[in-house]
Design a protein around this motif. Sequence first.
Motif, mmCIF file in Angstrom:
data_model
loop_
_atom_site.group_PDB
_atom_site.id
_atom_site.type_symbol
_atom_site.label_atom_id
_atom_site.label_comp_id
_atom_site.label_asym_id
_atom_site.label_seq_id
_atom_site.Cartn_x
_atom_site.Cartn_y
_atom_site.Cartn_z
ATOM 1 N N ALA B 213 0.817 -1.203 -0.124
ATOM 2 C CA ALA B 213 -0.105 0.068 0.288
ATOM 3 C C ALA B 213 1.571 1.459 -0.209
ATOM 4 O O ALA B 213 0.804 2.368 -0.782
ATOM 5 C CB ALA B 213 -0.916 -0.174 1.169
ATOM 6 N N ASN B 216 2.133 2.359 -2.889
ATOM 7 C CA ASN B 216 0.948 2.273 -4.357
ATOM 8 C C ASN B 216 1.136 3.450 -4.697
ATOM 9 O O ASN B 216 0.278 4.592 -4.018
ATOM 10 C CB ASN B 216 -0.286 1.718 -3.687
ATOM 11 C CG ASN B 216 -0.846 1.656 -5.495
ATOM 12 O OD1 ASN B 216 -0.622 2.694 -6.167
ATOM 13 N ND2 ASN B 216 -1.617 0.296 -5.181
ATOM 14 N N ARG B 224 -4.154 6.551 1.374
ATOM 15 C CA ARG B 224 -2.864 5.266 0.959
ATOM 16 C C ARG B 224 -2.348 5.368 2.257
ATOM 17 O O ARG B 224 -2.455 4.042 3.005
ATOM 18 C CB ARG B 224 -1.082 5.615 0.470
ATOM 19 C CG ARG B 224 -0.050 5.160 0.100
ATOM 20 C CD ARG B 224 0.926 5.296 -0.180
ATOM 21 N NE ARG B 224 0.957 6.088 -1.667
ATOM 22 C CZ ARG B 224 1.104 7.603 -1.835
ATOM 23 N NH1 ARG B 224 0.935 8.449 -0.990
ATOM 24 N NH2 ARG B 224 0.728 7.936 -3.381
#
Lengths: 123, 331
Positions: B213, B216, B224
């Motif tokens: 995460a 990303n 996020r």
Amino acid sequence: MGEHQTGWQKWLHDKTGQDVYFWNFVILMIFTAIEVGAVYLSLTYGATVFALVSVGIVKFFGIAAFFMHLWDDERELTYTFAFPFIFVIILFIGIAFTSPESVMGLPAWCSPEFIGSYSSTAP
Amino acid sequence: MSYDDHDDHGHHGSWAPIIASLGTMMFLYGFSEASMGITAIGIAVLTWGLFTWWKGDLPFDGSEKMGELEAYGTPFGGMKIRKAGIWLFLMSEVMIFGSFFGAYMRMRTNWNTHWTLRDKAQEAIDTLGAEGTVDEIVKKCFDDHHHVKEEACEIATNGLVNSSFWWSEPGVPAYHHVAAEYITADFMTLLPGAINTFALILSSFTVVLALKAAKNADLEPNVRNKKVRNYLVMTLALGTLFLILKLWEWNHLIHDYDFTISTLAGSFFYVTTGAHGIHVFVGLIFITYFIYKAHIGGWDPNNAQSIEYYGLYWHFVDLAWVVIFPAFYLY
């Protein structure tokens, strides 16, 4: 982290929709269930030890190779991690698995009594 | 700029390694001499050294000041220096747990006991007319799981191998009953250890998800950080569950089975699982800070590597448990 998946990892992701970390997690959970179950299957002593060691090797590989990224990372890191196991193996052979003399028969400088301030309670 | 641009910027001098080394020396000296004062001063100096290092060299953000430092030279040239550092740290951790495990296996193989028992069996055959071969007699002394059958052994050796063989004096076992004998006695006794094993594996996976995460770049910053925070909170909860069940299990072993640290097997069990528990506890302290950082929106793809390095430590804690659980709890 090997976020740029290639080869079989990419194939796995394309086919299943889940990445290698997910499947590694699933396999680890399954093998842990086998591990706990093996103790209750009334197997022989040897079979139990074999099951525990086998499962342990699979789990060890799964965590080190994928969760710790050694599969994708530089080889030097694998060598770094593997290096101390040489000493652990020597430790096992030299002390854990050899003779009944393996503790009392060690050189004097390995003994706690070699340093006067310590006392030994070794049998 | 990165620190591997050493042609342009050279190396800066830092007292941090010397301060930290001095602190470590004082800590270990104080620890070995049981001096709380020197130990405390050592910890303080070590903390000062690490803090100096952190302030001087490690901005951690990948963009400001010197950025993420890179190693140069063999064998880690080109790698992030913290990554190489954490692996070297894990190298030392392997030795620590390897020592515990080697000593434990020394006790568990128990070959002294078996060889002595064989001598006693032969003596029982020669002098007391015990029936059967040495192997047959020895086999009667243990059940299928290698647990001692004291009465059967005494009968098989015509009384030669009696309780004094297994107990050097009342309450002090010569043969040490190990934790696994009590833990595997029934499923409910084993349950805490089994749950802990699943909890640690699950927590390793949640750390991986937190890292994914954080890395990303397609996610909005607040989304996020929320994802990172949630996964790390799950890790924190699982780690806390691990420690709670560990303490409950210790309490159960001590009070219900009188399995204390005063025996050889007990000291191996409590020192090894205790050392592992301390590693879990330290991991939880770090992750609490990481959660706070996620809460204030501090994670982005440029600094996510800190979660990766933390993850290496956390996975190693899981890895150590992979060895400890079967060896100490099941075998």
